[in-house]
Scaffold this motif. Sequence first.
Motif, PDB file in Angstrom:
ATOM      1  N   PRO A   1       0.812  -1.230   0.000  1.00 41.21           N
ATOM      2  CA  PRO A   1       0.000   0.000   0.000  1.00 41.21           C
ATOM      3  C   PRO A   1       0.846   1.282   0.000  1.00 41.21           C
ATOM      4  O   PRO A   1       1.971   1.281   0.508  1.00 41.21           O
ATOM      5  CB  PRO A   1      -0.812  -0.107   1.298  1.00 41.21           C
ATOM      6  N   ASP A   2       0.299   2.340  -0.577  1.00 40.52           N
ATOM      7  CA  ASP A   2       0.947   3.649  -0.513  1.00 40.52           C
ATOM      8  C   ASP A   2       1.221   3.995   0.955  1.00 40.52           C
ATOM      9  O   ASP A   2       0.379   3.723   1.825  1.00 40.52           O
ATOM     10  CB  ASP A   2       0.038   4.729  -1.115  1.00 40.52           C
ATOM     11  N   GLY A   3       2.362   4.584   1.211  1.00 40.10           N
ATOM     12  CA  GLY A   3       2.733   4.944   2.585  1.00 40.10           C
ATOM     13  C   GLY A   3       3.679   3.917   3.190  1.00 40.10           C
ATOM     14  O   GLY A   3       4.311   4.182   4.209  1.00 40.10           O
ATOM     15  N   SER A   4       3.772   2.738   2.556  1.00 41.57           N
ATOM     16  CA  SER A   4       4.724   1.730   3.050  1.00 41.57           C
ATOM     17  C   SER A   4       6.148   2.234   2.844  1.00 41.57           C
ATOM     18  O   SER A   4       6.470   2.780   1.792  1.00 41.57           O
ATOM     19  CB  SER A   4       4.597   0.422   2.256  1.00 41.57           C
ATOM     20  N   ILE A   5       6.985   2.035   3.827  1.00 37.57           N
ATOM     21  CA  ILE A   5       8.421   2.253   3.646  1.00 37.57           C
ATOM     22  C   ILE A   5       9.154   0.995   4.088  1.00 37.57           C
ATOM     23  O   ILE A   5       8.932   0.504   5.201  1.00 37.57           O
ATOM     24  CB  ILE A   5       8.974   3.456   4.442  1.00 37.57           C
TER      25      ILE A   5
ATOM     26  N   LYS B   1       6.855   3.748  -0.841  1.00 30.71           N
ATOM     27  CA  LYS B   1       5.781   3.528  -1.808  1.00 30.71           C
ATOM     28  C   LYS B   1       4.861   4.739  -1.923  1.00 30.71           C
ATOM     29  O   LYS B   1       4.271   5.173  -0.923  1.00 30.71           O
ATOM     30  CB  LYS B   1       4.954   2.299  -1.374  1.00 30.71           C
ATOM     31  N   ASP B   2       4.802   5.303  -3.140  1.00 24.32           N
ATOM     32  CA  ASP B   2       3.848   6.357  -3.451  1.00 24.32           C
ATOM     33  C   ASP B   2       3.571   6.196  -4.942  1.00 24.32           C
ATOM     34  O   ASP B   2       4.360   6.656  -5.786  1.00 24.32           O
ATOM     35  CB  ASP B   2       4.440   7.734  -3.120  1.00 24.32           C
ATOM     36  N   SER B   3       2.471   5.522  -5.254  1.00 21.80           N
ATOM     37  CA  SER B   3       2.268   5.077  -6.645  1.00 21.80           C
ATOM     38  C   SER B   3       2.104   6.254  -7.607  1.00 21.80           C
ATOM     39  O   SER B   3       2.424   6.134  -8.787  1.00 21.80           O
ATOM     40  CB  SER B   3       1.099   4.099  -6.748  1.00 21.80           C
ATOM     41  N   ALA B   4       1.646   7.422  -7.099  1.00 18.11           N
ATOM     42  CA  ALA B   4       1.522   8.597  -7.973  1.00 18.11           C
ATOM     43  C   ALA B   4       2.883   9.296  -8.107  1.00 18.11           C
ATOM     44  O   ALA B   4       3.413   9.449  -9.200  1.00 18.11           O
ATOM     45  CB  ALA B   4       0.479   9.557  -7.409  1.00 18.11           C
ATOM     46  N   LYS B   5       3.458   9.655  -6.960  1.00 21.63           N
ATOM     47  CA  LYS B   5       4.705  10.427  -6.957  1.00 21.63           C
ATOM     48  C   LYS B   5       5.852   9.701  -7.653  1.00 21.63           C
ATOM     49  O   LYS B   5       6.671  10.317  -8.341  1.00 21.63           O
ATOM     50  CB  LYS B   5       5.071  10.719  -5.497  1.00 21.63           C
ATOM     51  N   TYR B   6       5.938   8.380  -7.463  1.00 11.63           N
ATOM     52  CA  TYR B   6       7.057   7.615  -8.024  1.00 11.63           C
ATOM     53  C   TYR B   6       6.611   6.689  -9.152  1.00 11.63           C
ATOM     54  O   TYR B   6       7.165   5.598  -9.338  1.00 11.63           O
ATOM     55  CB  TYR B   6       7.762   6.828  -6.912  1.00 11.63           C
ATOM     56  N   ALA B   7       5.585   7.145  -9.903  1.00  9.99           N
ATOM     57  CA  ALA B   7       5.019   6.300 -10.972  1.00  9.99           C
ATOM     58  C   ALA B   7       6.085   5.839 -11.974  1.00  9.99           C
ATOM     59  O   ALA B   7       6.044   4.710 -12.460  1.00  9.99           O
ATOM     60  CB  ALA B   7       3.906   7.057 -11.693  1.00  9.99           C
ATOM     61  N   LYS B   8       7.072   6.692 -12.232  1.00 10.36           N
ATOM     62  CA  LYS B   8       8.094   6.349 -13.235  1.00 10.36           C
ATOM     63  C   LYS B   8       9.079   5.287 -12.755  1.00 10.36           C
ATOM     64  O   LYS B   8       9.837   4.735 -13.552  1.00 10.36           O
ATOM     65  CB  LYS B   8       8.903   7.605 -13.615  1.00 10.36           C
TER      66      LYS B   8
ATOM     67  N   GLY C   1       8.306   2.438 -10.806  1.00  5.67           N
ATOM     68  CA  GLY C   1       7.568   1.302 -10.256  1.00  5.67           C
ATOM     69  C   GLY C   1       6.770   1.633  -9.001  1.00  5.67           C
ATOM     70  O   GLY C   1       6.367   0.721  -8.271  1.00  5.67           O
ATOM     71  N   GLY C   2       6.547   2.929  -8.746  1.00 12.73           N
ATOM     72  CA  GLY C   2       5.774   3.313  -7.560  1.00 12.73           C
ATOM     73  C   GLY C   2       6.625   3.466  -6.313  1.00 12.73           C
ATOM     74  O   GLY C   2       6.116   3.768  -5.242  1.00 12.73           O
ATOM     75  N   TRP C   3       7.939   3.228  -6.451  1.00  9.48           N
ATOM     76  CA  TRP C   3       8.835   3.292  -5.297  1.00  9.48           C
ATOM     77  C   TRP C   3       9.859   4.422  -5.452  1.00  9.48           C
ATOM     78  O   TRP C   3      10.418   4.602  -6.537  1.00  9.48           O
ATOM     79  CB  TRP C   3       9.618   1.979  -5.145  1.00  9.48           C
ATOM     80  N   GLY C   4      10.115   5.138  -4.350  1.00  6.97           N
ATOM     81  CA  GLY C   4      11.224   6.084  -4.285  1.00  6.97           C
ATOM     82  C   GLY C   4      12.396   5.394  -3.599  1.00  6.97           C
ATOM     83  O   GLY C   4      12.216   4.816  -2.524  1.00  6.97           O
ATOM     84  N   PHE C   5      13.567   5.432  -4.210  1.00  7.83           N
ATOM     85  CA  PHE C   5      14.751   4.730  -3.683  1.00  7.83           C
ATOM     86  C   PHE C   5      15.739   5.715  -3.059  1.00  7.83           C
ATOM     87  O   PHE C   5      15.940   6.811  -3.575  1.00  7.83           O
ATOM     88  CB  PHE C   5      15.477   3.992  -4.821  1.00  7.83           C
TER      89      PHE C   5
END
Lengths: 166, 166
Positions: free
Chosen positions: A76-80, A111-118, A120-124
């Motif tokens: 889910p969005d908000g997962s880290i 996980k932020d499916s909008a913000k990190y859509a490019k 895979g939905g994840w910010g690394f």
Amino acid sequence: MKLTIALTFGACFAAGAAWAAEKPAPAPNGIELPAYYKNWRVIGVSHRQDKESLRVIVGNDTAVDAARTGNTHPWPDGSILGKLAWKDQTHPNWPAATVPGEFVHAEFMIKDSAKYAKTGGWGFARWLGMEQKPYGQDASFVQECLACHDQVKDNDSVFTHPAPLP
Amino acid sequence: MKLTIALTFGACFAAGAAWAAEKPAPAPNGIELPAYYKNWRVIGVSHRQDKESLRVIVGNDTAVDAARTGNTHPWPDGSILGKLAWKDQTHPNWPAATVPGEFVHAEFMIKDSAKYAKTGGWGFARWLGMEQKPYGQDASFVQECLACHDQVKDNDSVFTHPAPLP
Ligand code: HEC
Ligand code: HEC
């Protein structure tokens, strides 16, 4: 009552100021080190023979709740998810046990499916060593993370399968 | 207000009753499984080649606070150390990574220097598998734990050195 509120406020302010002063620089893509990751619960563990290091995989409350209820397709969005890695060391009193040596790095997937859509939905993001130096020359470091994590796209780009617990 | 208190009390009672109903039998020496160990923070990790298993060492708040302030010679009364063990498994997408397979056991050391004076100040207990079956025929199982942990008497009978964290 007023005194309690004042004291509480003072204590929070002091803690906040201490964290602000010490807090490591953000990653080159702007991601900040999550503040309380050292208190997160365990999701998994791994011994990477190729990297000769031990890892603990932890998560914030959203991620741990998802892991424990099997709600990880997708996470889910908000997962880290966080991964802490240490160099292999042999236990001085028990040579058959490999235990943590030097701290290598802490790294995260947010996980932020909008913000990190490019991506895979994840910010690394990753911070190196005890001094928590941000990893990467510029924001393109993320391509390196992706190149590897894309192999597990079918598993929402996550390698870890939550460890079974009673 | 009354309603809130009643509801809160009801919810706590229900949660308490659910735990009482499900909770595994105590160890043969009378020690009860600590209720919230799955939420404890990480103190260490280990890969036991002799047992082909991965372990995470966790602690209750007293133990984690002691670990993080270097106050472990001896560990303070009230500390509880937990060890969760899983059989080795190869990661399906990354063969060089050993990851948790089947859950083996959860085991604990409870510090109470008066109550457990005869066993180095620690109460020992272990629960096997996902069904959390208490380990040991009778209270003498503790001698087996002691025989091994006595090797690290100089370190308050504890093998784990807390993993370094930034
Ligand atoms: C060479 C392959 C590779 C690269 C490059 C890589 N990872 Fe991973 N990563 C893995 C593997 C394999 C795991 C599974 C855990 C383990 O065994 O270390 C993992 C696990 C993780 C986890 C725990 C969640 C999960 O997917 O299991 C995070 C967080 C993570 N990596 C972040 C990063 C970040 C941030 C980068 C880039 C800065 C990165 N990784 C680059 C291979 C890689
Ligand atoms: C054959 C040796 C051996 C025996 C027997 C043994 N232990 Fe341990 N124990 C270890 C070692 C080695 C570690 C260090 C972590 C690791 O590598 O598994 C450890 C770690 C632990 C820990 C984490 C704290 C620490 O000391 O590092 C707990 C809790 C624990 N053992 C409980 C028990 C209990 C309960 C029993 C008996 C029912 C027991 N142990 C029997 C060898 C043993």
